[in-house]
Design a protein around this motif. Sequence first.
Motif, PDB file in Angstrom:
ATOM      1  N   TYR A 171       0.858  -1.185   0.000  1.00  0.00           N
ATOM      2  CA  TYR A 171       0.000   0.000   0.000  1.00  0.00           C
ATOM      3  C   TYR A 171       0.894   1.234   0.000  1.00  0.00           C
ATOM      4  O   TYR A 171       2.095   1.138   0.247  1.00  0.00           O
ATOM      5  CB  TYR A 171      -0.945   0.023   1.214  1.00  0.00           C
ATOM      6  N   VAL A 172       0.306   2.389  -0.276  1.00  0.00           N
ATOM      7  CA  VAL A 172       1.036   3.659  -0.257  1.00  0.00           C
ATOM      8  C   VAL A 172       0.578   4.465   0.947  1.00  0.00           C
ATOM      9  O   VAL A 172      -0.619   4.707   1.118  1.00  0.00           O
ATOM     10  CB  VAL A 172       0.797   4.471  -1.541  1.00  0.00           C
ATOM     11  N   TYR A 201      -4.468   3.350  -1.006  1.00  0.00           N
ATOM     12  CA  TYR A 201      -3.697   4.600  -0.930  1.00  0.00           C
ATOM     13  C   TYR A 201      -4.162   5.294   0.341  1.00  0.00           C
ATOM     14  O   TYR A 201      -5.248   5.859   0.396  1.00  0.00           O
ATOM     15  CB  TYR A 201      -3.997   5.427  -2.178  1.00  0.00           C
ATOM     16  N   PHE A 215      -5.558  12.888  -5.029  1.00  0.00           N
ATOM     17  CA  PHE A 215      -5.515  11.800  -6.013  1.00  0.00           C
ATOM     18  C   PHE A 215      -6.294  12.259  -7.237  1.00  0.00           C
ATOM     19  O   PHE A 215      -7.519  12.299  -7.228  1.00  0.00           O
ATOM     20  CB  PHE A 215      -6.132  10.527  -5.423  1.00  0.00           C
ATOM     21  N   ILE A 232      -9.069   4.606  -1.058  1.00  0.00           N
ATOM     22  CA  ILE A 232      -8.274   5.747  -1.506  1.00  0.00           C
ATOM     23  C   ILE A 232      -8.585   6.879  -0.543  1.00  0.00           C
ATOM     24  O   ILE A 232      -9.588   7.584  -0.683  1.00  0.00           O
ATOM     25  CB  ILE A 232      -8.592   6.148  -2.955  1.00  0.00           C
TER      26      ILE A 232
END
Length: 279
Positions: A171-172, A201, A215, A232
């Motif tokens: 994951y980020v 994310y 994003f 996200i």
Amino acid sequence: GVNTFVWDGGGDGTSWNDAGNWDVNCTPGLLTQAHDDIVTIGVGADVRIEDGESAYVLALHNSGSLTITPGGVLKTINDSESETTLLQGLLFGTGRFTVTGTMTWQSTAFGGATMSTRRCAKEDCSQAPPAPGTTVVAVGALLTIDGRGVNLSDRRVLENHGRVRLSGNGYVAADWGTGFSNVRLAGDPRPVFAIANDLGYFQGLLNTGPTASTFWNSGRVVKAAGSGTAVIDAQYQSSHPDSQAVGDLVVESGALSTLSPNATGLVKAKVEQGSGFGN
């Protein structure tokens, strides 16, 4: 006074810090010298920046394979490009670092892999940098994130024109002020951010001043695998200032949740039978 270095592998054949591996028999990017080195690595080379080693260069042109191991550091100041990269340490700098082939961004048990604008462990990152660093995934290129979470820090932007894929436990963790640009330019194919797990994310550090990571999506985000919910957790926008295209979301497996506190216009999603989407 030499600032142009070409890899010839004449030393141990792999170590960046082995002076014998460079055509001028000295090592580029030393912290004790001016950071004006231009480095070229040719096809077939396999170069490693090891734990405790730091290379600060003006520009890197890598047509081979470059590994930045846990504890290794690479700074690029101007525009650079790399064909094959394994990032397990720190990549930072104000330039555009373009992935032209494949990059694996992979944290290990020995530390988190990080992309940043500055080396915040050694620099004051409390104020915004004059210009953020950017990692670019070129058209046709692939960035994979697997194994563990990785760090996007200090307002750095990840700009995707190709394909970015999360898999395994990847994951980020995106600090406030950073950004992900999934941007489709005129004439280019649709870039894809594929989430092949139940992660996504996420928010990283909540730095003073900037808002949550943004994003931008004028391409496609796909929840491609996993029966749970991917997230996200950023300011999601289904457009990009540099693109006329409108991005979409496709949920093929499990569920996808996005955050759009300041969004304008529609959020377009295709949700397969048995899957879910939340905004």
